[in-house]
Design an enzyme around this catalytic site. Structure first.
Site, mmCIF file in Angstrom:
data_model
loop_
_atom_site.group_PDB
_atom_site.id
_atom_site.type_symbol
_atom_site.label_atom_id
_atom_site.label_comp_id
_atom_site.label_asym_id
_atom_site.label_seq_id
_atom_site.Cartn_x
_atom_site.Cartn_y
_atom_site.Cartn_z
ATOM 1 N N ASP A 209 3.382 -5.337 8.303
ATOM 2 C CA ASP A 209 2.376 -4.435 7.744
ATOM 3 C C ASP A 209 3.070 -3.128 7.299
ATOM 4 O O ASP A 209 4.082 -3.177 6.617
ATOM 5 C CB ASP A 209 1.268 -4.212 8.773
ATOM 6 C CG ASP A 209 0.041 -3.518 8.230
ATOM 7 O OD1 ASP A 209 -0.764 -4.170 7.546
ATOM 8 O OD2 ASP A 209 -0.115 -2.307 8.475
ATOM 9 N N TYR B 59 -2.076 5.913 4.901
ATOM 10 C CA TYR B 59 -2.791 5.455 3.709
ATOM 11 C C TYR B 59 -3.060 6.616 2.762
ATOM 12 O O TYR B 59 -2.928 6.481 1.538
ATOM 13 C CB TYR B 59 -4.116 4.805 4.111
ATOM 14 C CG TYR B 59 -3.973 3.476 4.787
ATOM 15 C CD1 TYR B 59 -3.875 2.297 4.049
ATOM 16 C CD2 TYR B 59 -3.933 3.383 6.173
ATOM 17 C CE1 TYR B 59 -3.748 1.070 4.672
ATOM 18 C CE2 TYR B 59 -3.808 2.152 6.814
ATOM 19 C CZ TYR B 59 -3.713 0.999 6.055
ATOM 20 O OH TYR B 59 -3.586 -0.218 6.674
ATOM 21 N N HIS C 57 -2.807 -12.510 9.059
ATOM 22 C CA HIS C 57 -2.006 -11.291 8.985
ATOM 23 C C HIS C 57 -1.306 -11.002 10.311
ATOM 24 O O HIS C 57 -0.284 -10.328 10.339
ATOM 25 C CB HIS C 57 -2.937 -10.122 8.621
ATOM 26 C CG HIS C 57 -2.233 -8.836 8.346
ATOM 27 N ND1 HIS C 57 -1.438 -8.640 7.229
ATOM 28 C CD2 HIS C 57 -2.203 -7.656 9.034
ATOM 29 C CE1 HIS C 57 -0.956 -7.409 7.249
ATOM 30 N NE2 HIS C 57 -1.398 -6.793 8.338
#
Length: 288
Positions: free
Chosen positions: A100, A207, A263
């Protein structure tokens, strides 16, 4: 396992270290919304193979420093945290394994400061420029990545994610993974990490730094170090197309897809992942 406070790049990272101090160095980098414990199933097998394993809580996470401001979470800074970590362990380079966001940092380090990377293993994470390329031509990936837009909002994401002692975050992990991947005991440890003062905002700032062009900091040129991409095919957030697209940015790259995995493949198929990691690292040793 030793729990250490490592000073790097102007901050302190809580770091777990295990294995022989003279063994080849492996750095494991977790992503959102995890912490060093995401790699618990990988640490032991790597130590058994003779590696010195280093696993930090990355900047903003769990017990590591959480500098204020979106500008403190750009890829260049995150990269330099890892480069400094390698230096603090007395090495000039390391094998880097990232999942990730940890994988994004790993890609960026290999692309911009390859002298620090002996080998790159990217677990369910594309090269940053591959992500941008696929977003430009695949509307489905926009839908899969829609949560990133929500994270750009001020304050509201923190309130939503923290409500009812992180119920939304727990539900997201459980619903996007195979049954049993995240036990109740494991989730309690995650909640403790999320509950650290300032952690949620710092985690989200990874982010939010995208607004400042963070993802654009990675160059387009091919990465020279050997790369293995390992991908759980049922990832709800990232299309397998991203893995294939990432090969365009590698001189020596290969993708391995793992079935019955999402994931969170490092939790769901730890045995297979560890086997693939071990084989790849032995190939590297043979080549040397």
């Amino acid at each position: 396992m030793e729990h250490l406070s490592i000073h790097t790049n102007g901050i302190t990272l809580h770091t777990v270290a295990a294995g022989p101090k003279d063994g080849p160095l492996v750095v494991l980098l977790h992503g959102f919304p995890e912490y060093w414990g995401a790699w618990k199933s990988q640490i032991g097998p790597l130590v058994e193979q003779g590696y010195r394993v280093v696993v930090p809580d990355q900047r903003g996470y769990n017990l590591s420093d959480k500098p204020e401001g979106i500008g403190q979470y750009t890829l260049d800074l995150l990269r330099d945290d890892v480069a400094g970590l390698i230096k603090q362990f007395g090495r000039g380079s390391a094998i880097i394994i990232g999942h990730d966001w940890g994988g994004v940092v790993a890609w960026h380090l290999a692309a911009t400061k390859p002298q620090f990377v002996e080998k790159l293993i990217a677990v369910n994470v594309p090269h940053p420029k591959a992500m941008l390329r696929v977003l430009a031509k695949n509307p489905l990936q926009w839908a899969k990545s829609s949560y990133m837009a929500f994270f750009q909002l001020p304050d509201l994401p923190e309130k939503v994610l923290a409500a009812n002692y992180f119920k939304t975050m727990v539900n997201s992990l459980v619903s996007s993974s195979m049954p049993g991947a995240f036990s109740k005991e494991k989730m309690e440890e995650y909640k403790k990490a999320w509950d650290q003062p300032g952690a949620l905002t710092a985690m989200l700032n990874w982010y939010r730094a995208m607004r400042q062009g963070s993802m654009l900091q990675t160059p387009n040129h091919k990465i020279a170090v050997p790369v293995r991409i390992i991908w759980g095919v049922e990832d709800q957030f990232l299309s397998p197309m991203l893995a294939k697209e990432s090969l365009d940015f590698c001189e020596d790259g290969e993708v391995v897809f793992i079935g019955e995995a999402t994931h969170w493949v490092h939790h769901e198929q730890a045995y297979i992942l560890n086997l693939l990691i071990g084989r790849f690292l032995k190939e590297e040793k043979a080549a040397l």
